[in-house]
Scaffold this motif. Structure first.
Motif, PDB file in Angstrom:
ATOM      1  N   LEU A 163       0.830  -1.210   0.000  1.00  0.00           N
ATOM      2  CA  LEU A 163       0.000   0.000   0.000  1.00  0.00           C
ATOM      3  C   LEU A 163       0.862   1.255   0.000  1.00  0.00           C
ATOM      4  O   LEU A 163       0.506   2.263  -0.627  1.00  0.00           O
ATOM      5  N   ALA A 164       1.983   1.214   0.716  1.00  0.00           N
ATOM      6  CA  ALA A 164       2.861   2.382   0.778  1.00  0.00           C
ATOM      7  C   ALA A 164       3.339   2.774  -0.613  1.00  0.00           C
ATOM      8  O   ALA A 164       3.385   3.965  -0.959  1.00  0.00           O
ATOM      9  N   GLU A 165       3.692   1.791  -1.406  1.00  0.00           N
ATOM     10  CA  GLU A 165       4.134   2.092  -2.771  1.00  0.00           C
ATOM     11  C   GLU A 165       2.974   2.641  -3.595  1.00  0.00           C
ATOM     12  O   GLU A 165       3.129   3.629  -4.319  1.00  0.00           O
ATOM     13  N   TYR A 166       1.807   2.023  -3.482  1.00  0.00           N
ATOM     14  CA  TYR A 166       0.638   2.476  -4.242  1.00  0.00           C
ATOM     15  C   TYR A 166       0.240   3.894  -3.843  1.00  0.00           C
ATOM     16  O   TYR A 166      -0.138   4.718  -4.702  1.00  0.00           O
ATOM     17  N   LEU A 167       0.325   4.212  -2.551  1.00  0.00           N
ATOM     18  CA  LEU A 167      -0.075   5.519  -2.048  1.00  0.00           C
ATOM     19  C   LEU A 167       1.029   6.569  -2.204  1.00  0.00           C
ATOM     20  O   LEU A 167       0.859   7.717  -1.795  1.00  0.00           O
ATOM     21  N   GLU A 168       2.143   6.156  -2.785  1.00  0.00           N
ATOM     22  CA  GLU A 168       3.268   7.052  -3.083  1.00  0.00           C
ATOM     23  C   GLU A 168       3.891   7.655  -1.830  1.00  0.00           C
ATOM     24  O   GLU A 168       4.251   8.829  -1.778  1.00  0.00           O
ATOM     25  N   VAL A 169       4.020   6.821  -0.792  1.00  0.00           N
ATOM     26  CA  VAL A 169       4.817   7.207   0.370  1.00  0.00           C
ATOM     27  C   VAL A 169       6.259   7.361  -0.113  1.00  0.00           C
ATOM     28  O   VAL A 169       6.743   6.537  -0.903  1.00  0.00           O
ATOM     29  N   PRO A 170       6.980   8.394   0.306  1.00  0.00           N
ATOM     30  CA  PRO A 170       8.349   8.600  -0.173  1.00  0.00           C
ATOM     31  C   PRO A 170       9.210   7.346  -0.060  1.00  0.00           C
ATOM     32  O   PRO A 170       9.162   6.627   0.941  1.00  0.00           O
ATOM     33  N   GLU A 171       9.992   7.097  -1.093  1.00  0.00           N
ATOM     34  CA  GLU A 171      10.789   5.872  -1.159  1.00  0.00           C
ATOM     35  C   GLU A 171      11.757   5.755   0.010  1.00  0.00           C
ATOM     36  O   GLU A 171      12.001   4.661   0.513  1.00  0.00           O
ATOM     37  N   VAL A 172      12.315   6.880   0.467  1.00  0.00           N
ATOM     38  CA  VAL A 172      13.282   6.826   1.560  1.00  0.00           C
ATOM     39  C   VAL A 172      12.635   6.282   2.830  1.00  0.00           C
ATOM     40  O   VAL A 172      13.300   5.614   3.635  1.00  0.00           O
ATOM     41  N   ILE A 173      11.347   6.513   3.010  1.00  0.00           N
ATOM     42  CA  ILE A 173      10.623   5.953   4.153  1.00  0.00           C
ATOM     43  C   ILE A 173      10.330   4.480   3.916  1.00  0.00           C
ATOM     44  O   ILE A 173      10.459   3.650   4.826  1.00  0.00           O
ATOM     45  N   ARG A 174       9.967   4.136   2.688  1.00  0.00           N
ATOM     46  CA  ARG A 174       9.671   2.740   2.368  1.00  0.00           C
ATOM     47  C   ARG A 174      10.903   1.855   2.495  1.00  0.00           C
ATOM     48  O   ARG A 174      10.792   0.656   2.767  1.00  0.00           O
ATOM     49  N   MET A 175      12.080   2.433   2.311  1.00  0.00           N
ATOM     50  CA  MET A 175      13.315   1.656   2.372  1.00  0.00           C
ATOM     51  C   MET A 175      13.903   1.627   3.777  1.00  0.00           C
ATOM     52  O   MET A 175      14.884   0.922   4.028  1.00  0.00           O
ATOM     53  N   ARG A 176      13.334   2.372   4.707  1.00  0.00           N
ATOM     54  CA  ARG A 176      13.865   2.459   6.063  1.00  0.00           C
ATOM     55  C   ARG A 176      13.580   1.158   6.833  1.00  0.00           C
ATOM     56  O   ARG A 176      12.435   0.704   6.885  1.00  0.00           O
ATOM     57  N   PRO A 177      14.585   0.533   7.463  1.00  0.00           N
ATOM     58  CA  PRO A 177      14.346  -0.697   8.231  1.00  0.00           C
ATOM     59  C   PRO A 177      13.419  -0.419   9.417  1.00  0.00           C
ATOM     60  O   PRO A 177      13.541   0.624  10.072  1.00  0.00           O
ATOM     61  N   PRO A 178      12.472  -1.321   9.699  1.00  0.00           N
ATOM     62  CA  PRO A 178      11.581  -1.127  10.851  1.00  0.00           C
ATOM     63  C   PRO A 178      12.367  -1.140  12.167  1.00  0.00           C
ATOM     64  O   PRO A 178      13.172  -2.036  12.413  1.00  0.00           O
ATOM     65  N   THR A 179      12.148  -0.132  12.998  1.00  0.00           N
ATOM     66  CA  THR A 179      12.805  -0.048  14.305  1.00  0.00           C
ATOM     67  C   THR A 179      11.771   0.345  15.348  1.00  0.00           C
ATOM     68  O   THR A 179      10.667   0.788  15.026  1.00  0.00           O
ATOM     69  N   THR A 180      12.154   0.206  16.623  1.00  0.00           N
ATOM     70  CA  THR A 180      11.237   0.591  17.694  1.00  0.00           C
ATOM     71  C   THR A 180      11.356   2.072  18.033  1.00  0.00           C
ATOM     72  O   THR A 180      10.404   2.691  18.463  1.00  0.00           O
ATOM     73  N   ASP A 181      12.544   2.655  17.881  1.00  0.00           N
ATOM     74  CA  ASP A 181      12.831   4.049  18.246  1.00  0.00           C
ATOM     75  C   ASP A 181      12.358   4.354  19.669  1.00  0.00           C
ATOM     76  O   ASP A 181      11.793   5.411  19.943  1.00  0.00           O
ATOM     77  N   THR A 182      12.584   3.401  20.563  1.00  0.00           N
ATOM     78  CA  THR A 182      12.215   3.560  21.970  1.00  0.00           C
ATOM     79  C   THR A 182      13.448   3.658  22.865  1.00  0.00           C
ATOM     80  O   THR A 182      13.423   4.353  23.881  1.00  0.00           O
ATOM     81  N   TYR A 183      14.508   2.973  22.465  1.00  0.00           N
ATOM     82  CA  TYR A 183      15.735   2.955  23.259  1.00  0.00           C
ATOM     83  C   TYR A 183      16.824   3.751  22.556  1.00  0.00           C
ATOM     84  O   TYR A 183      16.776   3.958  21.338  1.00  0.00           O
ATOM     85  N   SER A 184      17.824   4.206  23.307  1.00  0.00           N
ATOM     86  CA  SER A 184      18.858   5.076  22.743  1.00  0.00           C
ATOM     87  C   SER A 184      19.782   4.344  21.789  1.00  0.00           C
ATOM     88  O   SER A 184      20.334   4.949  20.865  1.00  0.00           O
ATOM     89  N   LEU A 185      19.993   3.034  21.974  1.00  0.00           N
ATOM     90  CA  LEU A 185      20.762   2.252  21.013  1.00  0.00           C
ATOM     91  C   LEU A 185      19.854   1.798  19.876  1.00  0.00           C
ATOM     92  O   LEU A 185      18.662   1.534  20.086  1.00  0.00           O
ATOM     93  N   GLU A 186      20.401   1.699  18.666  1.00  0.00           N
ATOM     94  CA  GLU A 186      19.639   1.184  17.531  1.00  0.00           C
ATOM     95  C   GLU A 186      19.101  -0.203  17.877  1.00  0.00           C
ATOM     96  O   GLU A 186      19.822  -1.047  18.407  1.00  0.00           O
ATOM     97  N   GLN A 187      17.835  -0.427  17.525  1.00  0.00           N
ATOM     98  CA  GLN A 187      17.196  -1.681  17.924  1.00  0.00           C
ATOM     99  C   GLN A 187      16.208  -2.115  16.854  1.00  0.00           C
ATOM    100  O   GLN A 187      15.278  -1.387  16.519  1.00  0.00           O
ATOM    101  N   SER A 188      16.410  -3.310  16.309  1.00  0.00           N
ATOM    102  CA  SER A 188      15.463  -3.844  15.338  1.00  0.00           C
ATOM    103  C   SER A 188      14.259  -4.444  16.059  1.00  0.00           C
ATOM    104  O   SER A 188      14.335  -4.786  17.246  1.00  0.00           O
ATOM    105  N   GLN A 189      13.158  -4.586  15.337  1.00  0.00           N
ATOM    106  CA  GLN A 189      11.971  -5.192  15.936  1.00  0.00           C
ATOM    107  C   GLN A 189      12.185  -6.676  16.210  1.00  0.00           C
ATOM    108  O   GLN A 189      11.583  -7.224  17.129  1.00  0.00           O
ATOM    109  N   GLU A 190      13.068  -7.316  15.420  1.00  0.00           N
ATOM    110  CA  GLU A 190      13.316  -8.743  15.642  1.00  0.00           C
ATOM    111  C   GLU A 190      14.039  -8.989  16.967  1.00  0.00           C
ATOM    112  O   GLU A 190      13.705  -9.913  17.699  1.00  0.00           O
ATOM    113  N   GLU A 191      15.039  -8.153  17.270  1.00  0.00           N
ATOM    114  CA  GLU A 191      15.791  -8.409  18.496  1.00  0.00           C
ATOM    115  C   GLU A 191      15.030  -7.977  19.742  1.00  0.00           C
ATOM    116  O   GLU A 191      15.368  -8.387  20.850  1.00  0.00           O
TER     117      GLU A 191
END
Length: 332
Positions: free
Chosen positions: A235-263
């Protein structure tokens, strides 16, 4: 659970994006304008894929002039979150403001309580060090998954220690202030404007309980809770969400260290987890899913078990306030 009728393939998750967008937008208009009698939508802009797609859907449903975005940084927020949030607002011509929630969090003791819990495990830890909590990799290590805390000194040294239950619960409870403060801010502006608050969880997050109760789990409507994460990207591609956002890895942005949703929460990457969740929901065996994706049967069995375990834990998160007797109004 439904019963499968086709050979398993990731292509089963492909959307007719035009038809799905029309269906969601129509439902949003009916729900917000007619049922709730609200004029538009307020939502937090994190620069993530889910909030970006919901923003785009809100613009289609209500018009850009009736969508209000809020960027809510705090002490641990990455600078790129603000950059991407503003990029999204500019792209869709949505009014957006910055509300710094750090003073609210400091007043509630968010950082102080978190740091005290970390110091119980790593006594040398200092408040200016970076930190996060992580889970062991399910597919590599299997078995019982116990959280550890990872800290980084100003010199770049990493220290990792296993978290006792009390320290883990305190760290999570303290960081949950962040989601709850953000939601409080969203509802302030929603009340001020007579707007509704759309939630942004996708199906993985909604099903597996990857949200904070009365925090990011609170909303008046959840337009993409039925969509698998890979479908949100479609849907993001269809709705023309900026590519730089679509290419951004999913993160929690809750902790000060970089953190993936998997870990932090999920067992595997979202594309593999999408397939496993779809397979489990539609009655595919681990063997059938294994033939369609690049994961061994025994690993899919582990993921199936992890999905069921998280669903049990999520029951409380989905529960409404409980009452002894059913309470209904005279007019119902």
């Amino acid at each position: 659970m439904t019963t499968q009728t086709k050979t398993f393939s990731p292509d089963l998750l492909n959307l007719d994006c035009a038809a799905e967008t029309e269906r969601i937008v129509s439902w949003m208009q009916q729900t917000v304008r007619k049922t709730m009698r609200k004029k538009g939508g307020v939502l937090g802009l994190s620069g993530g894929i889910d909030s970006s797609v919901v923003t785009a859907l809100c613009v289609r449903a209500f018009g850009a002039d009736r969508v209000f975005g809020i960027m809510m940084p705090e002490n641990d927020t990455k600078d790129e979150s603000l950059t991407y949030g503003q990029l999204l607002a500019d792209h869709f011509h949505v009014e957006a403001i910055v509300e710094n929630i750090a003073p609210m969090l400091q007043g509630a003791g968010c950082y102080e309580r978190r740091d005290a819990a970390i110091k119980q495990v790593i006594p040398e830890y200092q408040p200016n060090w970076k930190s996060k909590i992580v889970l062991p990799n399910l597919l590599k290590e299997g078995g019982y998954r116990v959280f550890s805390v990872v800290v980084q000194t100003p010199e770049g040294e990493f220290i990792k220690k296993r978290l006792p239950l009390a320290a883990y619960q305190t760290i999570v409870a303290a960081t949950n202030f962040k989601q709850r403060c953000r939601k409080m801010m969203e509802y302030y502006h929603a009340d001020r404007l007579n707007y509704a608050v759309p939630g942004t969880p996708n199906r993985l997050e909604y099903d597996q309980g990857f949200f904070v109760k009365n925090g990011d789990g609170a909303a008046d409507l959840k337009p993409i809770a039925h969509l698998y994460k890979s479908q949100v990207y479609q849907l993001a591609e269809y709705l023309e969400v900026p590519e730089v956002i679509r290419m951004r890895p999913p993160t929690t942005d809750t902790y000060s260290l970089e953190q993936s949703q998997e870990e932090f929460f999920f067992a595997v990457s979202y594309d593999k987890l999408d397939c496993c969740l779809y397979g489990l929901n539609h009655g595919y065996s681990p063997e059938e899913v294994s033939e369609g994706i690049d994961l061994p049967v025994e690993q899919i069995e582990l993921v199936y078990g992890d999905i069921d375990s998280k669903r049990k834990a999520a029951r409380y998160l989905h529960m409404p306030p409980q009452v002894i007797d059913s309470v209904s109004s005279e007019s119902e």
